[in-house]
Design a protein around this motif. Structure first.
Motif, PDB file in Angstrom:
ATOM      1  N   ILE A 113      -0.872  65.469  67.363  1.00 57.20           N
ATOM      2  CA  ILE A 113      -1.580  64.208  67.620  1.00 57.20           C
ATOM      3  C   ILE A 113      -2.122  64.205  69.046  1.00 57.20           C
ATOM      4  N   MET A 114      -3.362  63.755  69.172  1.00 56.88           N
ATOM      5  CA  MET A 114      -3.996  63.632  70.486  1.00 56.88           C
ATOM      6  C   MET A 114      -5.039  62.523  70.418  1.00 56.88           C
ATOM      7  N   LYS A 135      -6.538  63.074  65.372  1.00 57.61           N
ATOM      8  CA  LYS A 135      -7.093  62.359  66.522  1.00 57.61           C
ATOM      9  C   LYS A 135      -6.991  60.856  66.342  1.00 57.61           C
ATOM     10  N   VAL A 136      -6.619  60.185  67.433  1.00 59.70           N
ATOM     11  CA  VAL A 136      -6.477  58.731  67.427  1.00 59.70           C
ATOM     12  C   VAL A 136      -7.478  58.141  68.422  1.00 59.70           C
ATOM     13  N   PRO A 137      -8.319  57.202  67.989  1.00 60.66           N
ATOM     14  CA  PRO A 137      -9.320  56.620  68.898  1.00 60.66           C
ATOM     15  C   PRO A 137      -8.687  55.960  70.117  1.00 60.66           C
ATOM     16  N   LEU A 138      -9.399  56.008  71.233  1.00 54.19           N
ATOM     17  CA  LEU A 138      -8.964  55.294  72.425  1.00 54.19           C
ATOM     18  C   LEU A 138      -9.146  53.792  72.221  1.00 54.19           C
ATOM     19  N   LYS A 139      -8.420  53.018  72.985  1.00 52.27           N
ATOM     20  CA  LYS A 139      -8.578  51.566  72.993  1.00 52.27           C
ATOM     21  C   LYS A 139      -8.909  51.156  74.422  1.00 52.27           C
ATOM     22  N   ASP A 140     -10.101  50.600  74.621  1.00 48.80           N
ATOM     23  CA  ASP A 140     -10.575  50.274  75.971  1.00 48.80           C
ATOM     24  C   ASP A 140     -10.527  51.506  76.871  1.00 48.80           C
ATOM     25  N   TYR A 141     -10.968  52.623  76.326  1.00 49.23           N
ATOM     26  CA  TYR A 141     -11.037  53.913  77.043  1.00 49.23           C
ATOM     27  C   TYR A 141      -9.666  54.463  77.423  1.00 49.23           C
ATOM     28  N   THR A 142      -8.611  53.922  76.829  1.00 44.98           N
ATOM     29  CA  THR A 142      -7.242  54.295  77.193  1.00 44.98           C
ATOM     30  C   THR A 142      -6.471  54.737  75.945  1.00 44.98           C
ATOM     31  N   HIS A 143      -5.516  55.645  76.121  1.00 49.83           N
ATOM     32  CA  HIS A 143      -4.675  56.059  75.001  1.00 49.83           C
ATOM     33  C   HIS A 143      -4.058  54.837  74.316  1.00 49.83           C
ATOM     34  N   ASP A 144      -4.189  54.793  73.011  1.00 44.43           N
ATOM     35  CA  ASP A 144      -3.586  53.726  72.222  1.00 44.43           C
ATOM     36  C   ASP A 144      -2.244  54.245  71.704  1.00 44.43           C
ATOM     37  N   LEU A 145      -1.202  54.090  72.510  1.00 41.53           N
ATOM     38  CA  LEU A 145       0.098  54.668  72.169  1.00 41.53           C
ATOM     39  C   LEU A 145       0.715  54.033  70.928  1.00 41.53           C
ATOM     40  N   LYS A 146       0.423  52.761  70.714  1.00 40.90           N
ATOM     41  CA  LYS A 146       0.946  52.108  69.516  1.00 40.90           C
ATOM     42  C   LYS A 146       0.361  52.763  68.265  1.00 40.90           C
ATOM     43  N   MET A 148      -0.936  55.746  68.092  1.00 36.99           N
ATOM     44  CA  MET A 148      -0.479  57.134  68.031  1.00 36.99           C
ATOM     45  C   MET A 148       0.910  57.214  67.395  1.00 36.99           C
ATOM     46  N   ALA A 149       1.769  56.269  67.747  1.00 37.02           N
ATOM     47  CA  ALA A 149       3.116  56.246  67.162  1.00 37.02           C
ATOM     48  C   ALA A 149       3.051  55.991  65.660  1.00 37.02           C
ATOM     49  N   GLU A 150       2.118  55.128  65.259  1.00 38.68           N
ATOM     50  CA  GLU A 150       1.969  54.812  63.829  1.00 38.68           C
ATOM     51  C   GLU A 150       1.387  55.980  63.041  1.00 38.68           C
ATOM     52  N   GLU A 178       7.361  53.667  77.554  1.00 42.87           N
ATOM     53  CA  GLU A 178       8.772  53.553  77.159  1.00 42.87           C
ATOM     54  C   GLU A 178       8.898  53.099  75.704  1.00 42.87           C
ATOM     55  N   ASP A 179       8.052  52.168  75.293  1.00 38.55           N
ATOM     56  CA  ASP A 179       8.070  51.721  73.898  1.00 38.55           C
ATOM     57  C   ASP A 179       7.678  52.866  72.970  1.00 38.55           C
ATOM     58  N   PHE A 180       6.701  53.659  73.394  1.00 36.52           N
ATOM     59  CA  PHE A 180       6.240  54.795  72.597  1.00 36.52           C
ATOM     60  C   PHE A 180       7.338  55.844  72.444  1.00 36.52           C
ATOM     61  N   LEU A 181       7.976  56.218  73.537  1.00 37.43           N
ATOM     62  CA  LEU A 181       8.997  57.260  73.497  1.00 37.43           C
ATOM     63  C   LEU A 181      10.156  56.882  72.588  1.00 37.43           C
ATOM     64  N   ASP A 182      10.478  55.603  72.545  1.00 39.57           N
ATOM     65  CA  ASP A 182      11.561  55.148  71.675  1.00 39.57           C
ATOM     66  C   ASP A 182      11.236  55.311  70.192  1.00 39.57           C
ATOM     67  N   LYS A 183       9.957  55.439  69.875  1.00 38.99           N
ATOM     68  CA  LYS A 183       9.522  55.539  68.472  1.00 38.99           C
ATOM     69  C   LYS A 183       9.340  56.984  68.013  1.00 38.99           C
TER      70      LYS A 183
END
Length: 365
Positions: A113-114, A135-146, A148-150, A178-183
């Protein structure tokens, strides 16, 4: 001879990396005497004078193979970072470590995943080993970790997070990380690529080294190519628990970091005044370019790096070509699917002014 029988089919899906045009090539092609390069996010001040001096002394001994264990640099970095020496691996640039990660952990069919818009070498390393890119689209030009986790599935083996992200310059914050790593399951390798770590000023930026004890599936990549000004020498390093490092060592080529590079990196760590000066120039240059973009009515993405993503009212490839004729190399982002966006490295004051003057002229035509 049949290509189908000769070549591994995974290779056919790989697009060769296209680097920014080198200064000498532009001079030769266009007959220019002066060219400035604002395309590859290099430190415009160059390397530390102390590093230059140390590298000059090292040249005399290049008939001898380099230290294959990178002992002195390993020792210096372990103290600076507060980690054990066996938690570090060194590469011929971070790019080589990306390939090591793929060789050590990715099997054919494994999902990686990237972000949809991020550093292209993640895709390259995955393709080499026959991995499946998600590939996961960016959100507001930023990684969308939520998101990506899904996206994680039973087949997920590795996740790449470029933080700050190239080419957008954005960074994800501590709470999101931190929320991402926990998932993330512990059997999935999480790669934080922090090539621009030293440039970050956001106080909410996560200090990823703090997570190494709790998350054994984490590896952090950093480099001497950016703020340390050693891009031409190729020195990158990874930080992880000793088990991950031991697996990477199995696929590392011997003597992969040359002697001059090791000494240059070592001296760069000792010259903190050069780092402070580099950061000061970058801050001033960023503020100047922000003001000028505002005057021109251009949208841009606030950056945590030494480059800025800018949206133009014209074709980015057209602007790239026109600026090139004037001896200014920037990066068109058409290869990322953007039609009007460019990435410009923050340069020396005179270079930034030359770029803005040329850009104004082009936009007013």
């Amino acid at each position: 001879m049949s290509d189908n029988k000769l070549i591994r089919k995974e290779i056919l899906s790989i697009k060769p990396y296209i680097p920014g045009k080198p200064i000498e090539e532009v001079k030769r092609e266009l007959g220019l005497k002066e060219v400035i390069k604002l395309a590859s996010n290099e430190n415009p001040l160059g390397p530390s004078p102390l590093a230059v001096e140390r590298m000059g002394e090292t040249i005399k001994g290049v008939n001898i193979y380099p230290d294959g264990n990178v002992h002195r640099l390993r020792e210096k970095l372990s103290v600076k970072l507060g980690v054990e020496g066996n938690q570090l691996i060194f590469g011929n640039g971070s790019d080589e470590i990306l390939v090591m990660l793929a060789q050590a952990f990715i099997d054919k069919g494994d999902e990686v995943i990237m972000a949809e818009t991020t550093f292209s070498e993640y895709e390259f390393a995955t393709n080499i080993m026959g991995g499946e890119i998600v590939k996961v689209p960016l959100k507001d030009y930023t990684h969308d970790l939520k998101a990506m986790a899904e996206t994680i599935s039973d087949n997920t083996k590795m996740i790449f997070i470029c933080n700050p992200n190239n080419p957008t310059g954005t960074a994800v914050g501590r709470a999101e990380v931190e929320d991402f790593l926990d998932k993330v399951n512990e059997d999935i390798i999480v790669v934080f690529d922090e090539a621009y770590y030293e440039y970050v000023s956001d106080k909410n930026y996560p200090q990823s080294l703090d997570y190494l004890l709790d998350y054994e599936n984490l590896i952090i990549l950093r480099t001497f190519s950016k703020i340390y000004g050693l891009g031409g020498l190729r020195v990158g390093y990874g930080i992880a628990n000793e088990k991950i490092i031991s697996y990477l060592e199995r696929v590392r080529q011997p003597f992969n970091v040359n002697a001059i590079a090791q000494e240059g990196a070592l001296a760069s760590l000792e010259d903190q005044s050069h780092i402070r000066e580099s950061l000061d120039y970058n801050r001033q240059g960023k503020e100047y370019l922000y003001r000028e973009f505002d005057k021109l009515g251009l949208d841009y993405v606030p950056t945590e790096t030494n480059f800025i993503l800018v949206d133009l009212p014209k074709s980015n490839d057209q602007v790239f070509k026109e600026l090139l004729k004037q001896g200014i190399i920037i990066r068109s982002l058409s290869s990322y699917g953007y039609k009007t966006k460019i990435r410009v490295t923050i340069g020396l004051p005179e270079d930034n002014k030359k770029f803005i003057k040329a850009l104004k002229s082009l936009l007013n035509k």
